[in-house]
Design a protein around this motif. Sequence first.
Motif, PDB file in Angstrom:
ATOM      1  N   GLY A  37       6.064  -9.295   4.485  1.00  0.00           N
ATOM      2  CA  GLY A  37       6.423  -7.976   4.982  1.00  0.00           C
ATOM      3  C   GLY A  37       6.566  -6.943   3.887  1.00  0.00           C
ATOM      4  O   GLY A  37       6.180  -5.778   4.066  1.00  0.00           O
ATOM      5  N   CYS A  38       7.130  -7.336   2.730  1.00  0.00           N
ATOM      6  CA  CYS A  38       7.374  -6.370   1.656  1.00  0.00           C
ATOM      7  C   CYS A  38       6.097  -5.670   1.173  1.00  0.00           C
ATOM      8  O   CYS A  38       6.038  -4.443   1.147  1.00  0.00           O
ATOM      9  N   PRO A  39       5.051  -6.413   0.760  1.00  0.00           N
ATOM     10  CA  PRO A  39       3.844  -5.712   0.301  1.00  0.00           C
ATOM     11  C   PRO A  39       3.155  -4.949   1.423  1.00  0.00           C
ATOM     12  O   PRO A  39       2.612  -3.864   1.186  1.00  0.00           O
ATOM     13  N   ALA A  40       3.167  -5.496   2.640  1.00  0.00           N
ATOM     14  CA  ALA A  40       2.560  -4.785   3.760  1.00  0.00           C
ATOM     15  C   ALA A  40       3.270  -3.454   3.990  1.00  0.00           C
ATOM     16  O   ALA A  40       2.628  -2.409   4.167  1.00  0.00           O
ATOM     17  N   LEU A  41       4.590  -3.468   3.960  1.00  0.00           N
ATOM     18  CA  LEU A  41       5.370  -2.243   4.150  1.00  0.00           C
ATOM     19  C   LEU A  41       5.069  -1.218   3.057  1.00  0.00           C
ATOM     20  O   LEU A  41       4.891  -0.019   3.344  1.00  0.00           O
ATOM     21  N   GLN A  42       4.990  -1.664   1.828  1.00  0.00           N
ATOM     22  CA  GLN A  42       4.753  -0.732   0.731  1.00  0.00           C
ATOM     23  C   GLN A  42       3.425   0.007   0.886  1.00  0.00           C
ATOM     24  O   GLN A  42       3.354   1.232   0.725  1.00  0.00           O
ATOM     25  N   TYR A  43       2.374  -0.726   1.218  1.00  0.00           N
ATOM     26  CA  TYR A  43       1.068  -0.084   1.312  1.00  0.00           C
ATOM     27  C   TYR A  43       0.890   0.705   2.597  1.00  0.00           C
ATOM     28  O   TYR A  43       0.179   1.721   2.624  1.00  0.00           O
ATOM     29  N   LEU A  44       1.526   0.295   3.670  1.00  0.00           N
ATOM     30  CA  LEU A  44       1.463   1.068   4.912  1.00  0.00           C
ATOM     31  C   LEU A  44       2.209   2.383   4.766  1.00  0.00           C
ATOM     32  O   LEU A  44       1.741   3.439   5.221  1.00  0.00           O
ATOM     33  N   VAL A  45       3.369   2.336   4.118  1.00  0.00           N
ATOM     34  CA  VAL A  45       4.137   3.555   3.880  1.00  0.00           C
ATOM     35  C   VAL A  45       3.398   4.471   2.907  1.00  0.00           C
ATOM     36  O   VAL A  45       3.301   5.676   3.124  1.00  0.00           O
ATOM     37  N   ALA A  46       2.860   3.906   1.840  1.00  0.00           N
ATOM     38  CA  ALA A  46       2.124   4.711   0.866  1.00  0.00           C
ATOM     39  C   ALA A  46       0.904   5.368   1.498  1.00  0.00           C
ATOM     40  O   ALA A  46       0.538   6.503   1.146  1.00  0.00           O
ATOM     41  N   ALA A  47       0.277   4.667   2.459  1.00  0.00           N
ATOM     42  CA  ALA A  47      -0.928   5.203   3.112  1.00  0.00           C
ATOM     43  C   ALA A  47      -0.611   6.324   4.086  1.00  0.00           C
ATOM     44  O   ALA A  47      -1.509   7.063   4.506  1.00  0.00           O
ATOM     45  N   GLY A  48       0.668   6.446   4.495  1.00  0.00           N
ATOM     46  CA  GLY A  48       1.047   7.548   5.366  1.00  0.00           C
ATOM     47  C   GLY A  48       1.102   7.234   6.841  1.00  0.00           C
ATOM     48  O   GLY A  48       0.922   8.135   7.672  1.00  0.00           O
ATOM     49  N   VAL A  49       1.356   5.965   7.195  1.00  0.00           N
ATOM     50  CA  VAL A  49       1.563   5.639   8.606  1.00  0.00           C
ATOM     51  C   VAL A  49       2.756   6.448   9.115  1.00  0.00           C
ATOM     52  O   VAL A  49       3.785   6.548   8.437  1.00  0.00           O
ATOM     53  N   GLY A  50       2.617   7.018  10.318  1.00  0.00           N
ATOM     54  CA  GLY A  50       3.628   7.954  10.801  1.00  0.00           C
ATOM     55  C   GLY A  50       4.990   7.356  11.048  1.00  0.00           C
ATOM     56  O   GLY A  50       6.018   7.929  10.670  1.00  0.00           O
ATOM     57  N   LEU A  51       5.029   6.188  11.693  1.00  0.00           N
ATOM     58  CA  LEU A  51       6.302   5.564  12.049  1.00  0.00           C
ATOM     59  C   LEU A  51       6.218   4.060  11.848  1.00  0.00           C
ATOM     60  O   LEU A  51       5.263   3.423  12.304  1.00  0.00           O
ATOM     61  N   ILE A  52       7.198   3.506  11.162  1.00  0.00           N
ATOM     62  CA  ILE A  52       7.241   2.070  10.913  1.00  0.00           C
ATOM     63  C   ILE A  52       8.609   1.524  11.305  1.00  0.00           C
ATOM     64  O   ILE A  52       9.640   2.066  10.899  1.00  0.00           O
ATOM     65  N   GLY A  53       8.604   0.465  12.108  1.00  0.00           N
ATOM     66  CA  GLY A  53       9.829  -0.258  12.422  1.00  0.00           C
ATOM     67  C   GLY A  53       9.894  -1.522  11.577  1.00  0.00           C
ATOM     68  O   GLY A  53       8.874  -2.159  11.328  1.00  0.00           O
ATOM     69  N   ILE A  54      11.096  -1.866  11.135  1.00  0.00           N
ATOM     70  CA  ILE A  54      11.301  -3.082  10.349  1.00  0.00           C
ATOM     71  C   ILE A  54      12.337  -3.936  11.064  1.00  0.00           C
ATOM     72  O   ILE A  54      13.457  -3.488  11.305  1.00  0.00           O
ATOM     73  N   ALA A  55      11.953  -5.151  11.425  1.00  0.00           N
ATOM     74  CA  ALA A  55      12.856  -6.064  12.127  1.00  0.00           C
ATOM     75  C   ALA A  55      13.164  -7.264  11.243  1.00  0.00           C
ATOM     76  O   ALA A  55      12.260  -8.023  10.891  1.00  0.00           O
ATOM     77  N   ASP A  56      14.428  -7.427  10.891  1.00  0.00           N
ATOM     78  CA  ASP A  56      14.866  -8.577  10.096  1.00  0.00           C
ATOM     79  C   ASP A  56      16.393  -8.574  10.086  1.00  0.00           C
ATOM     80  O   ASP A  56      17.008  -7.526   9.871  1.00  0.00           O
ATOM     81  N   HIS A  57      16.998  -9.716  10.300  1.00  0.00           N
ATOM     82  CA  HIS A  57      18.455  -9.792  10.322  1.00  0.00           C
ATOM     83  C   HIS A  57      19.033 -10.383   9.047  1.00  0.00           C
ATOM     84  O   HIS A  57      20.255 -10.443   8.890  1.00  0.00           O
ATOM     85  N   ASP A  58      18.185 -10.787   8.119  1.00  0.00           N
ATOM     86  CA  ASP A  58      18.649 -11.494   6.924  1.00  0.00           C
ATOM     87  C   ASP A  58      19.175 -10.546   5.850  1.00  0.00           C
ATOM     88  O   ASP A  58      18.846  -9.347   5.831  1.00  0.00           O
ATOM     89  N   VAL A  59      19.935 -11.123   4.935  1.00  0.00           N
ATOM     90  CA  VAL A  59      20.375 -10.399   3.742  1.00  0.00           C
ATOM     91  C   VAL A  59      19.583 -10.912   2.547  1.00  0.00           C
ATOM     92  O   VAL A  59      18.962 -11.977   2.592  1.00  0.00           O
ATOM     93  N   VAL A  60      19.581 -10.133   1.478  1.00  0.00           N
ATOM     94  CA  VAL A  60      18.832 -10.495   0.276  1.00  0.00           C
ATOM     95  C   VAL A  60      19.535 -11.652  -0.439  1.00  0.00           C
ATOM     96  O   VAL A  60      20.739 -11.598  -0.696  1.00  0.00           O
TER      97      VAL A  60
END
Length: 368
Positions: A37-60
């Motif tokens: 999820g981390c690399p996918a999120l970075q490149y999707l956000v950098a590319a300018g996708v309008g809206l992104i939801g992130i689902a995860d209940h875990d802590v680092v």
Amino acid sequence: MNTERYQRQIILKGFGMEGQERLTMAKILVIGAGGLGCPALQYLVAAGVGLIGIADHDVVEISNLQRQVLFGSSDLGLLKVEVAAKRLKQLNPEVKIILHPVSIDKQNILEIISHYDFIFDGTDNFESRYLINDACTLLKKPLIFAAVSGFEGQLAVFNVEDESGIKTNYRDLFPVSPATGEIPNCSENGVLGVVPGIIGTMAAGEIIKLIAGIGKPLINKLLHYNLLTQEQYEINISPSDEYKQLDSKADFMNHYKENTSQSYMEINLQQMNELRNHPSTVIIDVRERHEFPQLDSNIYKQIPMAEFAGFASSEIEQQNIILICQHGIRSVAAAETLHQKYGETKNIYSLKGGISKWRRHFLTKQHE
């Protein structure tokens, strides 16, 4: 929209301003803010996708940092979705980010994914994969699937029609979910950190291709990648008749109804320690012999899963049987095996979260 930010991709032949505008209008849900999820999120956000939801209940956790590149040492113990959102907003404040700090389950998945155009499954267990697949198939949501283990990764696009009007889903590839603990995930098997980075980035590429209408996405195909050899190949996926399609919400909810016949109890560390002092109790470590940390053999009886079937054929004298493993996955499988033999005649337990969750306790005990 600040077009200067996206100028390098806008000038691409076949992408252009139209492709960028499609990205800006898209709504994507990423389930699992982990290694994929981390690399996918970075490149999707950098590319300018309008809206992104992130689902995860875990802590680092510290073991995440080897591959989950949105997080750092100062983030330990914090919710992944909150840390990820903060980093991603720094990367591109134009993108709207919605947080779902919950565990995706049958009660909430249909509602959550209904608000998105594309779903990316970056989870690491079969229970979640089948749940996400079945929900996306029911709601006709395009699903981008990715998985990694060791030095290898897989990637596919489901619920999207090909040029012949055919579309497939995860069950067309694997109709039946394996039993709990039957196949280890990357927490059990291990994974080289760059592998989810590669596969997660490729998944972002597939999503962008689908949104912008460019190239040839992996529709009805499974891509297999091997880091050690840099080889990759594709498998064509065809519709299967080996499973029952879930055609309604009622079918979906009935399929995922609670198993009221669960025969073992998942317990925490305190409960395990209380039972340990009870007469007629045995604690069985089902990890393989090479796994760390090594535990005190006077307290924990080691029977690796590779040898467990033979062990289970013999009689266990104790009334209380506690199974432990690294992450609480194989111990569940072992508990189910023993229940098939003993039924309700013995008390069978599995340590929830395994040694990894209670690592400080187990490491401290080794040095007392």
